[in-house]
Scaffold this active site. Structure first.
Site, PDB file in Angstrom:
ATOM      1  N   LYS A  14      40.462 -17.250  28.792  1.00 38.73           N
ATOM      2  CA  LYS A  14      41.607 -16.901  29.636  1.00 38.73           C
ATOM      3  C   LYS A  14      42.708 -16.166  28.866  1.00 38.73           C
ATOM      4  CE  LYS A  14      44.026 -20.354  30.785  1.00 38.73           C
ATOM      5  NZ  LYS A  14      44.807 -21.476  31.327  1.00 38.73           N
ATOM      6  N   ARG A  89      50.586 -25.165  39.159  1.00 31.60           N
ATOM      7  CA  ARG A  89      49.702 -26.302  38.883  1.00 31.60           C
ATOM      8  C   ARG A  89      49.521 -27.211  40.085  1.00 31.60           C
ATOM      9  NH1 ARG A  89      50.898 -28.920  33.164  1.00 31.60           N
ATOM     10  NH2 ARG A  89      52.253 -30.190  34.461  1.00 31.60           N
ATOM     11  N   ARG A 123      33.848 -25.503  18.505  1.00 31.05           N
ATOM     12  CA  ARG A 123      35.085 -25.151  17.797  1.00 31.05           C
ATOM     13  C   ARG A 123      35.251 -26.007  16.550  1.00 31.05           C
ATOM     14  NH1 ARG A 123      39.454 -24.692  22.652  1.00 31.05           N
ATOM     15  NH2 ARG A 123      39.484 -26.961  22.439  1.00 31.05           N
ATOM     16  N   ARG A 156      38.299 -30.742  16.343  1.00 36.32           N
ATOM     17  CA  ARG A 156      39.530 -31.401  16.763  1.00 36.32           C
ATOM     18  C   ARG A 156      39.163 -32.772  17.313  1.00 36.32           C
ATOM     19  NH1 ARG A 156      43.261 -26.832  18.143  1.00 36.32           N
ATOM     20  NH2 ARG A 156      41.930 -25.084  17.621  1.00 36.32           N
ATOM     21  N   ARG A 167      38.534 -33.947  30.663  1.00 37.60           N
ATOM     22  CA  ARG A 167      39.372 -32.755  30.866  1.00 37.60           C
ATOM     23  C   ARG A 167      38.749 -31.800  31.887  1.00 37.60           C
ATOM     24  NH1 ARG A 167      39.768 -32.668  25.137  1.00 37.60           N
ATOM     25  NH2 ARG A 167      39.056 -30.520  24.862  1.00 37.60           N
TER      26      ARG A 167
END
Ligand SMILES: [Zn+2]
Length: 217
Positions: A14, A89, A123, A156, A167
């Site tokens: 994004k 949101r 990641r 992470r 999430r």
């Protein structure tokens, strides 16, 4: 003047797509996440509020996000338009935003949940210098070792399958009603985000009849 909203889950690219569009068309890229990070780094009152909220594992409240966006939009340095990321949101914010700002379109980057998992779980971060790696797109030369400083690479803490699944579910729950509101106005461009970066960019521009990217220098 062009005004866009961009939506997409983590790993959908994004930020990259918003920047490509903004840089080329002189749009102001308004990222709520970046505004929050700036405030945290500069120890502002808002930054302290954001830090406290995030420390308890919650999302920053809708009212705070709305105040930040209103403030940012009244700065009015967007002569050619803007592309906003991280807002609206909620359904209420979406209705208000569409009425107040005459939005040209909503870009919805679509990425299957399995691909989100694959991308996000690849990641890595250098524990010493903080450089980002990705085991799919930008691998270190030696596994688990930073190319720049030799530090150890690690995922992470919240990039584990369980936390990510939560999430992803939250994202769908939050965005579904928004997409429905936008679709009623018939200007959502749903773009397949599994394609390479520049193909995704071309698909966005084709949908809104925007000029193609100007060739680089
Ligand atoms: Zn490093």
């Amino acid at each position: 003047m062009r005004k866009f909203v961009i939506m997409g889950i983590q790993g959908s690219g994004k930020g990259t797509q918003a920047k490509l569009l903004a840089d080329d068309l002189d749009l102001e890229h308004i990222s709520v996440g970046e505004i929050f990070r700036w405030n945290v780094q500069h120890h502002t009152k808002l930054g302290a509020q954001v830090r406290r909220t995030v420390a308890t594992g919650r999302l920053v409240g809708d009212d705070v996000v709305e105040a930040v966006v209103r403030q940012r939009l009244t700065d009015h340095d967007w002569n050619y338009g803007f592309i906003i990321d991280g807002f609206p949101r909620s359904a209420r914010q979406a209705e208000f935003f569409l009425e107040s700002y005459d939005i040209d379109g909503v870009i919805n980057l679509e990425l299957p949940d399995e691909e989100v998992q694959r991308r996000v779980l690849a990641r890595r971060l250098c524990t010493q210098c903080g450089l980002d790696y990705n085991l799919i797109a930008s691998r270190p030369q030696v596994p688990d070792v930073c190319d720049v400083c030799g530090g150890r690479l690690a995922a992470r803490e919240d990039d584990n399958p369980e936390a990510l699944a939560v999430r992803v579910a939250e994202y769908h729950e939050q965005t579904k009603p928004l997409i429905e509101i936008f679709q009623r106005k018939e200007f959502v461009a749903s773009v397949d985000a599994t394609a390479p970066v520049l193909e995704v960019q071309t698909a966005i521009r084709t949908h809104f009849e925007l000029p193609p990217r100007s060739p680089g220098p």
